[in-house]
Design an enzyme around this catalytic site. Structure first.
Site, mmCIF file in Angstrom:
data_model
loop_
_atom_site.group_PDB
_atom_site.id
_atom_site.type_symbol
_atom_site.label_atom_id
_atom_site.label_comp_id
_atom_site.label_asym_id
_atom_site.label_seq_id
_atom_site.Cartn_x
_atom_site.Cartn_y
_atom_site.Cartn_z
ATOM 1 N N HIS A 269 0.882 -1.184 0.000
ATOM 2 C CA HIS A 269 0.000 0.000 0.000
ATOM 3 C C HIS A 269 0.916 1.229 0.000
ATOM 4 O O HIS A 269 1.756 1.376 -0.879
ATOM 5 C CB HIS A 269 -0.920 -0.127 1.222
ATOM 6 C CG HIS A 269 -2.087 0.825 1.279
ATOM 7 N ND1 HIS A 269 -2.451 1.643 0.252
ATOM 8 C CD2 HIS A 269 -2.982 1.073 2.281
ATOM 9 C CE1 HIS A 269 -3.505 2.357 0.601
ATOM 10 N NE2 HIS A 269 -3.853 2.031 1.830
ATOM 11 N N HIS A 308 -2.074 -2.249 -9.776
ATOM 12 C CA HIS A 308 -3.111 -1.692 -8.904
ATOM 13 C C HIS A 308 -4.340 -2.577 -8.979
ATOM 14 O O HIS A 308 -4.644 -3.104 -10.042
ATOM 15 C CB HIS A 308 -3.469 -0.260 -9.336
ATOM 16 C CG HIS A 308 -4.112 0.523 -8.255
ATOM 17 N ND1 HIS A 308 -5.465 0.475 -8.026
ATOM 18 C CD2 HIS A 308 -3.594 1.341 -7.313
ATOM 19 C CE1 HIS A 308 -5.740 1.245 -6.992
ATOM 20 N NE2 HIS A 308 -4.633 1.779 -6.534
ATOM 21 N N ASP A 364 2.846 5.585 -6.462
ATOM 22 C CA ASP A 364 4.072 5.479 -5.675
ATOM 23 C C ASP A 364 5.330 5.373 -6.524
ATOM 24 O O ASP A 364 6.433 5.416 -6.004
ATOM 25 C CB ASP A 364 3.982 4.259 -4.747
ATOM 26 C CG ASP A 364 2.899 4.443 -3.709
ATOM 27 O OD1 ASP A 364 2.854 5.524 -3.118
ATOM 28 O OD2 ASP A 364 2.103 3.516 -3.488
HETATM 29 N N1 CMC Z 1 5.190 -6.668 -10.221
HETATM 30 C C1 CMC Z 1 5.107 -7.846 -10.887
HETATM 31 N N2 CMC Z 1 3.963 -8.521 -11.067
HETATM 32 C C2 CMC Z 1 2.851 -7.980 -10.556
HETATM 33 C C3 CMC Z 1 2.863 -6.748 -9.864
HETATM 34 C C4 CMC Z 1 4.091 -6.091 -9.709
HETATM 35 N N3 CMC Z 1 4.158 -4.930 -9.077
HETATM 36 N N4 CMC Z 1 1.611 -6.452 -9.464
HETATM 37 C C5 CMC Z 1 0.831 -7.454 -9.887
HETATM 38 N N5 CMC Z 1 1.580 -8.372 -10.535
HETATM 39 C C6 CMC Z 1 1.113 -9.603 -11.199
HETATM 40 C C7 CMC Z 1 0.759 -10.656 -10.152
HETATM 41 O O1 CMC Z 1 1.871 -11.485 -9.869
HETATM 42 C C8 CMC Z 1 -0.344 -11.407 -10.854
HETATM 43 O O2 CMC Z 1 0.241 -12.232 -11.838
HETATM 44 P P1 CMC Z 1 -0.384 -13.705 -12.146
HETATM 45 O O3 CMC Z 1 -1.747 -13.413 -12.720
HETATM 46 O O4 CMC Z 1 0.556 -14.320 -13.080
HETATM 47 O O5 CMC Z 1 -0.467 -14.403 -10.823
HETATM 48 C C9 CMC Z 1 -1.101 -10.313 -11.607
HETATM 49 O O6 CMC Z 1 -0.124 -9.294 -11.839
HETATM 50 C C10 CMC Z 1 -2.276 -9.749 -10.817
HETATM 51 O O7 CMC Z 1 -1.783 -9.237 -9.595
HETATM 52 P P2 CMC Z 1 -2.495 -9.383 -8.185
HETATM 53 O O8 CMC Z 1 -1.435 -9.592 -7.141
HETATM 54 O O9 CMC Z 1 -3.587 -10.393 -8.263
HETATM 55 O O10 CMC Z 1 -3.130 -7.957 -8.061
HETATM 56 P P3 CMC Z 1 -3.745 -7.310 -6.749
HETATM 57 O O11 CMC Z 1 -4.856 -6.460 -7.190
HETATM 58 O O12 CMC Z 1 -4.030 -8.328 -5.713
HETATM 59 O O13 CMC Z 1 -2.528 -6.412 -6.184
HETATM 60 C C11 CMC Z 1 -1.071 -4.626 -5.817
HETATM 61 C C12 CMC Z 1 -2.420 -5.059 -6.379
HETATM 62 C C13 CMC Z 1 -0.976 -3.097 -5.874
HETATM 63 C C14 CMC Z 1 -0.963 -5.045 -4.331
HETATM 64 C C15 CMC Z 1 0.066 -5.258 -6.647
HETATM 65 O O14 CMC Z 1 -0.027 -4.820 -7.990
HETATM 66 C C16 CMC Z 1 1.433 -4.972 -6.086
HETATM 67 O O15 CMC Z 1 1.882 -5.675 -5.177
HETATM 68 N N6 CMC Z 1 2.146 -3.897 -6.590
HETATM 69 C C17 CMC Z 1 3.426 -3.523 -6.035
HETATM 70 C C18 CMC Z 1 3.235 -2.722 -4.772
HETATM 71 C C19 CMC Z 1 2.715 -1.337 -5.060
HETATM 72 O O16 CMC Z 1 3.213 -0.634 -5.924
HETATM 73 N N7 CMC Z 1 1.718 -0.912 -4.273
HETATM 74 C C20 CMC Z 1 1.139 0.422 -4.366
HETATM 75 C C21 CMC Z 1 -0.250 0.398 -4.884
HETATM 76 S S1 CMC Z 1 -0.868 2.014 -5.357
HETATM 77 C C22 CMC Z 1 -0.890 3.015 -3.983
HETATM 78 C C23 CMC Z 1 -1.583 2.457 -2.801
HETATM 79 O O17 CMC Z 1 -2.620 1.806 -2.882
HETATM 80 O O18 CMC Z 1 -1.084 2.704 -1.746
#
Ligand code: CMC
Length: 436
Positions: A269, A308, A364
């Protein structure tokens, strides 16, 4: 026509058919409860870990269209607010639903200034932290500790009392944040200066040294103000959900907000901005980007600042931050990390792995690069996110409190543990000797 706005479900276990109305495009999962195998059955429940497809509330505060990359506060596009408003105008808008009139703004700015000081015991409380304590942990604890100072805060259904706490929080969180920063540097705390705007005063509390009066660089102050606007709210994200959830037990706003800030601190987050800088440090130089991208694709690491839950398009905030970064770099000089970030973005936006998963830079990705250019250590980045998000948390909290449909947040579960079983019997004397 009326019954077309319904959903018909047939339960193949019983052959019975049910008609469920749509409410604002959703079905109420409580309407599924009538679907039962037999009279003794509890009824159908929705199972939705991580709230992937569950609306927890009706909200009139923030609108996001993740596919189109649209973000609006109270109907106003984020781009217009960032260009035409100050952070305190946006704060008023988020809380009250309309932009302030000039009179309302004057009085709002005055009220905020009136409440920027911390009780001296809160300052002493901060002194107790180790010099190397993480500023976000200090902020979370100190916000919770405000609950010990403002005992009236429990009276949450009294509008005047509630609004007073909201004003106090918006006014005091920057002071706490600045004190956390100064504490980690070993510098004396700087008291608020009421001649200055919200953002300028924050800069004063951060960076004033021995000069009699702090003069903020107007470009930097405006950049920080824009960053605050962009971070002010983001509908039902993890921390807003915590604010509503903790607040739903009728806990006071200080401890509820501390819990929301704790949720923000995680690297998935708000903690992502700090993690992005660490990632850019780890990558080291532009030529190492392709190798890092390969590691991401192998699942060894995540590309922090990318992806996201809601945005499946470019995060509109990231676009404005990139524009703001250019203005800041004209003053501070270009942060060399920007080249690594731009290369990461360029490669990722062309790569099949990211394209297929619709992974774009989020808020971010670039914010840390600006904050670092402004002179902040990465540990402070999430604190800088928490200051403006305080407004969003409070707007969400008040909306929840006043929503007659809301009750204490209490999800259900699917129990997957043991069926009943029995602990081995022991004699009374064996128990006495075990506890003696
Ligand atoms: N790097 C590499 N792969 C990713 C990333 C990433 N940053 N984010 C998602 N994926 C992949 C994930 O592995 C999955 O792949 P597969 O379908 O092969 O399993 C696919 O994309 C879908 O991801 P998810 O984990 O199901 O998506 P989610 O909605 O649960 O997670 C998230 C959203 C923001 C937690 C995630 O994208 C992430 O961890 N990003 C990095 C951390 C980040 O930048 N967070 C800030 C978010 S924006 C500001 C805020 O909210 O505070």
């Amino acid at each position: 026509m009326e019954n077309q706005n319904t959903l018909t479900i047939t339960d193949n276990r019983t052959g019975k058919t049910y008609t469920i109305p749509f409410t604002g495009g959703c079905i109420r999962t409580m309407d599924l409860r009538q679907i039962k195998k037999d009279e003794a059955d509890f009824g159908v429940m929705g199972y939705d870990p991580a709230f992937m497809n569950t609306a927890s509330c009706r909200s009139a505060i923030t609108f996001i269209d993740g596919d189109k990359g649209i973000l609006r506060y109270r109907g106003y596009p984020i781009e217009e607010l960032a260009e035409r408003c100050t952070f305190l105008e946006v704060a008023w808008l988020l809380i009250n639903g309309e932009l302030p009139t000039p009179e309302e703004l004057k009085s709002w700015e005055g009220s905020i200034k009136h409440h920027t000081m911390l009780h001296e015991t809160t300052k002493t409380f901060l002194e107790g932290f180790r010099y190397d304590a993480h500023p976000m942990a200090m902020l979370i604890s100190t916000v919770a500790a405000l609950s010990t100072v403002y005992k009236d805060a429990h009276d949450i259904f009294n509008k005047d009392v509630r609004r007073l706490q909201m004003t106090r929080l918006i006014a005091k969180v920057p002071t706490i944040a600045a004190y956390c920063y100064r504490h980690s540097l070993g510098y004396p705390y700087v008291y608020p200066d009421n001649d200055l705007s919200y953002t300028e005063n924050f800069m004063n509390m951060l960076w004033k040294m021995v000069e009699p009066k702090y003069h903020a660089n107007p470009v930097m102050a405006r950049a920080l103000d824009i960053l605050f606007i962009l971070h002010a709210d983001h509908e039902q994200n993890c921390s807003a959900n915590v604010m509503r959830s903790v607040g739903s037990s009728q806990a006071d706003p200080y401890v509820s907000l501390a819990a929301a800030a704790a949720a923000l601190s995680g690297p998935l987050h708000g903690g992502a901005n700090e993690a992005v800088l660490k990632m850019l440090d780890e990558i080291g130089s532009k030529d190492k980007v392709p190798a890092y991208i390969e590691r991401v694709k192998k699942g060894e690491v995540k590309l922090m600042g990318f992806g996201h839950r809601i945005y499946k398009n470019y995060d509109p905030r990231a676009r404005i931050i990139k524009w703001t970064a250019d203005r800041v770099f004209e003053i501070t000089g270009r942060n060399p990390k920007l080249d690594i970030a731009l290369e990461l973005e360029r490669i990722a936006l062309e790569d099949e792995y990211f394209v297929k998963r619709k992974l774009y830079p989020n808020v971010d990705f670039y914010s840390g690069i600006i904050y670092q250019a402004m002179g902040f250590k990465p540990e402070m980045f999430t604190v800088l996110f928490a200051i403006p998000r305080t407004v969003g948390w409070l707007a969400q909290w008040e909306e929840m409190l006043l929503d007659p449909e809301q009750k204490i947040a209490r999800p259900r579960q699917m129990y997957v543990g043991h069926d009943v079983r029995h602990a081995p019997e022991k004699t009374a004397s064996a128990m006495l000797s075990a506890t003696a």
